[in-house]
Write an enzyme that holds these catalytic residues in place. Structure first.
Site, PDB file in Angstrom:
ATOM      1  N   HIS A 178      10.281  -7.405  -7.070  1.00 19.39           N
ATOM      2  CA  HIS A 178       9.303  -6.499  -7.675  1.00 19.39           C
ATOM      3  C   HIS A 178       7.965  -6.732  -6.984  1.00 19.39           C
ATOM      4  CE1 HIS A 178       7.447  -3.984 -10.796  1.00 19.39           C
ATOM      5  NE2 HIS A 178       6.408  -4.791 -10.641  1.00 19.39           N
ATOM      6  N   CYS A 179       7.402  -5.680  -6.421  1.00 24.36           N
ATOM      7  CA  CYS A 179       6.154  -5.785  -5.659  1.00 24.36           C
ATOM      8  C   CYS A 179       4.998  -5.257  -6.499  1.00 24.36           C
ATOM      9  CB  CYS A 179       6.254  -5.003  -4.353  1.00 24.36           C
ATOM     10  SG  CYS A 179       4.751  -5.082  -3.345  1.00 24.36           S
ATOM     11  N   VAL A 180       4.039  -6.136  -6.808  1.00 27.16           N
ATOM     12  CA  VAL A 180       2.898  -5.711  -7.621  1.00 27.16           C
ATOM     13  C   VAL A 180       1.983  -4.781  -6.848  1.00 27.16           C
ATOM     14  CG1 VAL A 180       2.946  -7.778  -9.062  1.00 27.16           C
ATOM     15  CG2 VAL A 180       1.575  -7.777  -6.965  1.00 27.16           C
ATOM     16  N   ASN A 183       3.504  -1.530  -7.385  1.00 26.39           N
ATOM     17  CA  ASN A 183       3.828  -1.334  -8.800  1.00 26.39           C
ATOM     18  C   ASN A 183       5.222  -0.754  -8.971  1.00 26.39           C
ATOM     19  OD1 ASN A 183       3.237  -1.460 -11.562  1.00 26.39           O
ATOM     20  ND2 ASN A 183       2.549   0.677 -11.611  1.00 26.39           N
TER      21      ASN A 183
END
Length: 343
Positions: A178-180, A183
């Site tokens: 999951h890449c912040v 998002n």
């Protein structure tokens, strides 16, 4: 104002470095260091402040929000604003090639396009409707991905190479991480966009850094500054050295030097992560599989306590079928192929 720009640049740099480390270096030893650091700070920081920090960290890294997307676009805007207002004009006065000066803008356009695709593209969400379809894509290895495993949250059978994302609260096919910054989860259907986004982001940072460095070097050469002398504290004449030149440029063009320092370090950080992502793509691994595979290897380390009756946990990458086949699987996802076949 200059110090505010410096503070924002390097604050963001710390955040970028922290996120990259969390993604790329989830090792047993690093987690131990983090826990040790947290214990030390627990004796220094008041309890109410600790709870506020934990709530903030939970919001930033464990819930879907647009904080890092806004920060990402803000930093890009600040870098390109400085590049346009100062470096571009100075370089045109020094008769730099318009093509070389326009390259960062071209990379920016391509980068923003694939950044948007990475943000909005469904990474491969598993639902009741497509569960059977995804179950046919990859074979179960009975080590990392056992057959007939179910997701307790989604109440779905877990296809091989899938994982439930606690941030997005969904199971994702060929889950990577999951890449912040976008998002969104990175999975089977948007890994290709994420790789191009990462490549163009690294290239744009390197291009801005290169043009800025060449401009400062050209400025020193044109002004013959490197031939000048100065009087030191003892009254002796000294030839201008590199340290003096850097100090002079810092005082004359502080924002350009701040920006150059930022994009140089950012280029190395992004370049390292890009190499890691390309290695995973070339070997047909995901970040999730690489991390879990390393954990399995670490279980053989003396520092890891395991039950004596536990069987050796051995993971072998069975999905790699050669460089071109691996890349074709990323840029032409298998589930898309299955959908077309069914139609």
């Amino acid at each position: 104002m200059d110090f505010l720009v410096l503070f924002l640049f390097y604050l963001a740099l710390v955040l970028i470095g922290a996120v990259m480390i969390c993604i790329c270096s989830k090792t047993h030893r690093l987690k131990g260091l983090v826990r040790g650091g947290a214990q030390i700070f627990s004796y220094i920081i008041p309890g109410c402040l600790q709870r506020a920090i934990l709530r903030l960290l939970h919001y930033l890294f464990h819930t879907r929000n647009h904080t890092f997307v806004i920060l990402h676009l803000t930093l890009q805007g600040m870098v390109y604003a400085e590049y346009t207002w100062e470096i571009f004009g100075y370089c045109r006065a020094l008769e730099f090639s318009l093509y070389s000066l326009s390259l960062p803008y071209l990379l920016l356009i391509v980068n923003l396009f694939f950044f948007s695709l990475s943000c909005v593209t469904d990474p491969g969400t598993i639902t009741k409707a497509n569960e059977l379809l995804f179950l046919q894509v990859y074979e179960f290895d009975e080590v990392m991905f056992p057959k007939n495993a179910r997701c307790s949250t989604c109440d779905l059978r877990k296809p091989a190479r899938s994982k439930h994302c606690s941030v997005c609260n969904r199971c994702v096919h060929r889950f990577d991480h999951h890449c912040v910054w976008v998002n969104n989860c990175i999975g089977a259907w948007n890994t290709r966009y994420f790789l191009i986004y990462l490549l163009t982001l690294t290239a744009s940072a390197a291009a801005v850094a290169t043009v800025s460095t060449v401009f400062l070097v050209q400025l020193v050469m044109v002004s013959d500054l490197y031939l000048e002398t100065y009087v030191d504290d003892h009254g002796h004449f000294q030839v201008i050295d590199t340290v003096f030149l850097v100090q002079y440029l810092f005082l004359t063009f502080p924002r350009i030097v701040f920006m150059l320092g930022f994009v140089l370090i950012l280029s190395f950080l992004l370049g390292g992560y890009l190499c890691f992502a390309l290695h995973l793509a070339a070997t047909n691994q995901t970040t999730n599989e690489w991390y879990r595979g390393n954990r399995g290897w670490c279980q053989h380390c003396p520092s890891t306590v395991r039950p004596t009756s536990a069987k050796p946990w051995v993971y072998r990458n069975s999905h790699s079928h050669g460089l071109w086949s691996n890349l074709r699987e990323i840029f032409l996802p298998a589930a898309v192929h299955y959908k077309r076949k069914k139609k």
